[in-house]
Enzyme design. Structure first.
Site, mmCIF file in Angstrom:
data_model
loop_
_atom_site.group_PDB
_atom_site.id
_atom_site.type_symbol
_atom_site.label_atom_id
_atom_site.label_comp_id
_atom_site.label_asym_id
_atom_site.label_seq_id
_atom_site.Cartn_x
_atom_site.Cartn_y
_atom_site.Cartn_z
ATOM 1 N N ASP A 135 0.866 -1.169 0.000
ATOM 2 C CA ASP A 135 0.000 0.000 0.000
ATOM 3 C C ASP A 135 0.911 1.230 0.000
ATOM 4 O O ASP A 135 2.142 1.129 0.102
ATOM 5 C CB ASP A 135 -0.950 -0.040 1.214
ATOM 6 C CG ASP A 135 -2.199 0.792 0.982
ATOM 7 O OD1 ASP A 135 -3.228 0.526 1.604
ATOM 8 O OD2 ASP A 135 -2.130 1.735 0.150
HETATM 9 C C1 GLC Z 1 -4.350 4.243 -0.353
HETATM 10 C C2 GLC Z 1 -5.255 3.104 0.061
HETATM 11 C C3 GLC Z 1 -5.313 1.983 -0.937
HETATM 12 C C4 GLC Z 1 -5.123 2.538 -2.329
HETATM 13 C C5 GLC Z 1 -3.710 3.071 -2.411
HETATM 14 C C6 GLC Z 1 -3.421 3.685 -3.781
HETATM 15 O O1 GLC Z 1 -3.667 4.729 0.771
HETATM 16 O O2 GLC Z 1 -5.010 2.525 1.335
HETATM 17 O O3 GLC Z 1 -6.577 1.337 -0.765
HETATM 18 O O4 GLC Z 1 -5.333 1.534 -3.291
HETATM 19 O O5 GLC Z 1 -3.433 4.022 -1.404
HETATM 20 O O6 GLC Z 1 -4.203 4.795 -3.977
#
Ligand code: GLC
Length: 717
Positions: A262
């Protein structure tokens, strides 16, 4: 298809590490795309940036094309970049939030919406979506409950798998398909107190029973990627939690797709106090199978050194790079790096009439009629309508993970009603603001006056869409005090009042329910939300949604969920006994339970029969549930089958959904819905991590949670 092994053989270590990194588009082009995390300087050289393998958070297909063109001009190996985005509930034509989609209990709806989103996303330059999010949830205070399909693992898994199949299609190289990334592995929905990014402490038993199954369903459906969660699990960050990332994901589930961190989650290992420094964080993440590092530079800064030091065999780097090259190959990027990305920013497919129809139909099927004391549907011949509340003419109803969706492109409730009943006079009164602490009642008098003069009153209330989503936990999920006071004042002036409510989570509607005779909950219904609400209010559509999540009576009940274990000395509704499981201020059950949802039809559950009253593990039971539509109104009913394992070596939930079917009924039509119950459906994860069933008495019921009816028993021998 490209010869990816030959390409790999010609790559340097730095170039290979480049494939394991993903950064925001704004490091490559000017874009006003919203970032989904911080944008700290990555400390990367321009040389490094030229090797980056994938990009997220771009805005338009033109930006995507510009980034890809520039990259391919510079990349020695001519390896196309991969473009990813959070297409959570629509790309430009927004459909209901996933928590609402769960209320449809309808995979056809989910499939149509996801296919539409994939088509629009491809035109927008997207090749991978960070969807489905299937985090199991029990605490409505958490902002990200809006992304999940709710508090039932079976429903969550079915809805997640339907999205994976719809986004990816049969052949990933087909132009309208995009790869799916299931998230967040694992247990993110269990953050303590619903607090975003907080710790998670769950037993293996509970994880396997409720929190893990939906991820597995999505991987079994073929999800190409998985994203570990931000949270620690028993003190170890998910991304470097070997129990999750190795024992379960690789050894048990045999997952050989791509693991992507993430946003900045590799660096978070330091912030969580589990790595001393960047190098340690890189080692822990790569050791536990993280292939792509999103928005942090530890792989670029330290992976080569770790390989030189012999901490990792270069072969492991090659395996990770091959997984990424293989996905790019199967997406057809080596043949067409732009893969359907439109040459313009406004391809004609966005918001097309067909897409708006899909979004409106989904919004109609996801709405839940929570209460209706013979008020709805209103007549289309009504002369004067008082339309009152902060959501009466509010475009901000598309939901918070709105990708390229635009609030202003949505249909408000006022616009929906104007189209449907053009001859009615609409008196519009906002009445109050939409912030939780709004205390300005200066709009009340004119709202009450409008109500008193109208034939019908439609109250449009709820929490703002930016009160849910990532980072937006609420300490009090009550409908705002001022909105409850407005509802009381308005409904006193005219009892012919229906409320339409909006939220990204269950909200406490206890006060509202005391003061209005009808409540239609729309969630955040998307671009066509106002049109769908109008159709439902005036009977052009018949509500059929069933709650995918419980609505508490008071915030203090959170976490509250339907499939709880037996609670000693639980008290029946309305009573308060000493030395019982009492709340002083409220009941011990939710205001509205999982599975609750009314219709304009009148469905009578007449009978539930079993083909046998005892079975061996090899046999099945045929269950038949007879339902009669005792009305002239055509409608759909989700018929649910609940099971209880009366006694086992683990305490078992008082009720658990084991099957459901959404059934259309004509006027005065009777149908018999058939389910097969097998021994596998009776299994549970015991404390030895064995998925087993145990002989004994089981009960099968229909109806919905906390309101089970027609219960029959059988014995598993
Ligand atoms: C965010 C979220 C995740 C998302 C990622 C990319 O912090 O936790 O669900 O896909 O970053 O945007």
């Amino acid at each position: 298809m490209a010869d990816i092994k030959r390409i790999l053989a010609g790559m340097t270590v730095r170039e290979k590490i480049g494939q394991l990194t993903q950064y925001n588009a704004n490091l490559f082009v000017d874009t006003d795309a919203a970032l989904t995390g911080g944008n700290a300087s990555m400390g990367l050289s321009d040389e490094d940036l030229s090797k980056v393998g994938s990009v997220l958070n771009f805005k338009t297909p033109c930006e995507m094309r510009k980034i890809q063109e520039k990259h391919l001009r510079r990349d020695r190996n001519k390896i196309p970049m991969l473009f990813m985005m959070d297409v959570i509930h629509g790309f430009r034509t927004m459909y209901p939030i996933p928590l609402a989609l769960g209320c449809s209990f309808d995979t056809d709806i989910v499939e149509k919406c996801s296919r539409m989103a994939a088509r629009e996303a491809v035109a927008g330059g997207v090749q991978v979506t960070f969807t489905p999010m299937v985090d199991y949830i029990r605490d409505a205070r958490w902002g990200r409950v809006m992304e999940s399909a709710g508090e039932d693992a079976l429903l969550n898994g079915i809805m997640g798998a339907a999205q994976v199949k719809a986004f990816q299609g049969e052949d990933l190289s087909a132009p309208d398909n995009i790869a799916a990334c299931v998230k967040h592995f694992a247990g993110y929905g269990g953050v303590e107190a619903g607090r975003e990014y907080n710790a998670v402490e769950l037993s293996e038993h509970i994880m396997r029973e409720h929190y893990l199954p939906a991820y597995k369903k999505c991987l079994d459906a073929g999800a190409e990627m998985i994203m570990p969660a931000f949270n620690t699990l028993s003190g170890v960050p998910s991304i470097c939690n070997s129990r999750l990332m190795k024992t379960i994901l690789k050894d048990e589930w045999d997952f050989n797709g791509i693991v992507i961190s993430d946003y900045g989650a590799v660096l978070d290992i330091i912030r969580l106090g589990v790595a001393e420094d960047e190098k340690e964080a890189a080692r822990l993440a790569f050791e536990n199978g993280c292939d792509i590092e999103m928005c942090s530079p530890t792989y670029f800064h330290h992976l080569e050194e770790l390989i030189d030091e012999g901490v990792f065999d270069a072969k492991r780097l090659d395996e990770a790079v091959l997984r990424i090259l293989d996905l790019k190959n199967r997406l057809g990027l080596f043949e067409d790096p732009y893969r359907g990305a439109s040459e313009t920013e406004e391809p004609e497919i966005y918001l097309s009439a067909a897409h708006r129809d899909i979004a409106r139909n989904a919004a109609e099927e996801c709405a839940v009629l929570l209460k209706n004391d013979n008020i709805l549907p209103f007549s289309c011949n009504v002369k004067k309508i008082a339309l009152i509340g902060p959501f009466a003419d509010n475009h901000k109803i598309i939901g918070v993970w709105s990708c390229n969706g635009k609030d202003e492109e949505s249909v408000t409730i006022k616009q929906g009603i104007e189209r449907l009943v053009p001859n009615a006079e609409i008196i519009l009164e906002q009445g109050c603001g939409d912030e939780w602490d709004d205390a300005d009642k200066s709009g009340f008098d004119s709202a009450v006056k409008a109500a008193a003069e109208a034939d019908i009153v439609i109250l449009c209330l709820g929490e703002p869409q930016d009160y849910s989503g990532e980072g937006n936990t609420r300490a009090d999920i009550s409908l705002h005090k001022i909105q409850c006071e407005l509802a009381e004042a308005v409904s006193s002036a005219n009892p012919n009042t229906a409320a339409v409510t909006f939220s990204g989570r269950p909200i406490v509607l206890t006060s509202l329910a005391k003061n209005v005779p009808a409540i239609l909950h729309m969630w955040f219904p998307g671009t066509e939300g106002g049109a769908a609400a109008a159709n439902l209010l005036f009977g052009k559509a018949n509500p059929c949604g069933k709650l995918s999540v419980s609505f508490p009576e008071l915030t203090g009940q959170c976490p509250i969920y339907y499939n709880h274990l037996p609670i000693l000395r639980d008290r029946e509704k309305g009573a308060h006994h000493p030395f019982c499981s009492n709340y002083i201020e409220c009941e011990s059950v939710p205001l509205y339970s999982f599975g609750h949802g009314l219709s304009y039809s009148n469905f009578i559950y007449e009978d539930l029969t079993l083909s046998k009253d005892e079975i061996t593990a090899e046999e099945t039971i045929d269950v038949e549930i007879t339902v009669y539509n005792d009305s002239n109104t055509v409608g759909k009913e989700t018929v649910m089958l609940y099971m209880r394992d009366v006694a086992a070596s683990n305490a078992r939930p008082v009720q658990q959904l084991i099957a459901f079917e959404k059934v259309p009924f004509g006027a005065h039509e009777r149908k018999t819905i058939k389910f097969k119950v097998t021994e596998q459906m009776l299994r549970f994860w015991n404390n030895d991590n064995k998925f087993i069933s145990e002989p004994g008495e089981f009960r099968l019921s229909t109806g919905y949670a906390d309101h089970l009816i027609l219960t029959k028993k059988f014995i598993l021998k």
